[in-house]
Scaffold this motif. Structure first.
Motif, PDB file in Angstrom:
ATOM      1  N   GLY A  64       0.812  -1.219   0.000  1.00 15.21           N
ATOM      2  CA  GLY A  64       0.000   0.000   0.000  1.00 15.21           C
ATOM      3  C   GLY A  64       0.843   1.265   0.000  1.00 15.21           C
ATOM      4  N   LEU A  85      -8.846   1.320  -7.206  1.00 12.00           N
ATOM      5  CA  LEU A  85      -7.993   0.156  -7.045  1.00 12.00           C
ATOM      6  C   LEU A  85      -8.799  -1.044  -7.501  1.00 12.00           C
ATOM      7  N   PHE A  94      -7.968  -4.540  -0.782  1.00  8.07           N
ATOM      8  CA  PHE A  94      -8.303  -3.121  -0.688  1.00  8.07           C
ATOM      9  C   PHE A  94      -8.267  -2.596   0.741  1.00  8.07           C
ATOM     10  N   ASP A  95      -8.854  -3.306   1.673  1.00 13.64           N
ATOM     11  CA  ASP A  95      -8.934  -2.813   3.051  1.00 13.64           C
ATOM     12  C   ASP A  95      -7.560  -2.665   3.690  1.00 13.64           C
ATOM     13  N   ARG A  98      -5.620   0.519   1.197  1.00  8.66           N
ATOM     14  CA  ARG A  98      -6.169   1.875   1.128  1.00  8.66           C
ATOM     15  C   ARG A  98      -5.534   2.844   2.121  1.00  8.66           C
ATOM     16  N   GLU A 102      -3.301   5.917   0.825  1.00  7.58           N
ATOM     17  CA  GLU A 102      -3.789   7.292   0.963  1.00  7.58           C
ATOM     18  C   GLU A 102      -2.811   8.143   1.762  1.00  7.58           C
ATOM     19  N   ARG A 118      -9.122  10.926  -3.960  1.00  6.57           N
ATOM     20  CA  ARG A 118      -9.713   9.855  -3.154  1.00  6.57           C
ATOM     21  C   ARG A 118      -9.388   8.516  -3.791  1.00  6.57           C
ATOM     22  N   LEU A 119      -9.319   7.489  -2.957  1.00  8.69           N
ATOM     23  CA  LEU A 119      -9.134   6.120  -3.421  1.00  8.69           C
ATOM     24  C   LEU A 119     -10.423   5.356  -3.158  1.00  8.69           C
ATOM     25  N   LYS A 121     -12.568   1.404  -4.176  1.00  7.20           N
ATOM     26  CA  LYS A 121     -12.491   0.055  -4.721  1.00  7.20           C
ATOM     27  C   LYS A 121     -13.259   0.005  -6.039  1.00  7.20           C
TER      28      LYS A 121
END
Length: 144
Positions: A64, A85, A94-95, A98, A102, A118-119, A121
């Motif tokens: 990440g 993503l 993703f979790d 992120r 960020e 912003r990011l 999914k």
């Protein structure tokens, strides 16, 4: 490139240190194998993280952070408001990706992108590439 003289790229690319070598599913598989053995892959890495394995979580957070470096540079060049993503690995992890992504992207990006990017999914799953190609083809036909 995110790391000068970094990891070798994959496939036909002869470069080193490119984003793909640090943030792709293949990169996650390489990190998983290095840490958990030759039968590990990106899917197992995510599964281990979901089960609470601290090493797996740290590996994903490192991915990440590298991703955030790339996003920060991308934001400085193209000023996107949203970065998606996607792909099997990106959606599955993703979790874990992120937050670190960020954090680093906001540190690396200049204003106003730092405050606005912003990011999220990707929601189209593995069909996203096909859907995008169809839109390009449709626009090309519409323009003709």
């Amino acid at each position: 490139m995110i790391v000068h003289e970094g990891r070798p790229c994959q496939g036909a690319c002869i470069g080193r240190g490119h984003l793909e070598a640090y943030v792709s599913g293949n990169a996650a598989t390489a990190a998983a194998r290095e840490t958990f053995g030759p039968s590990a892959d990106a899917h197992r890495l995510v599964r281990l993280a979901n089960e609470g394995d601290a090493q797996a979580k740290e590996l994903l957070e490192e991915v990440g952070r590298y991703l955030g470096s790339g996003i920060g540079s991308f934001a400085n060049l193209f000023a996107p408001q949203l970065v998606l993503l996607g792909g099997g690995f990106g959606v599955a992890a993703f979790d874990y990706l992120r937050g670190p992504a960020e954090e680093v992207a906001r540190r690396e990006a200049l204003e106003p992108m730092r405050s606005s990017v912003r990011l999220a999914k990707a929601e189209l799953g593995t069909a996203a590439g096909f859907i995008g190609a169809a839109f390009v083809a449709f626009e090309a036909l519409d323009a003709a």
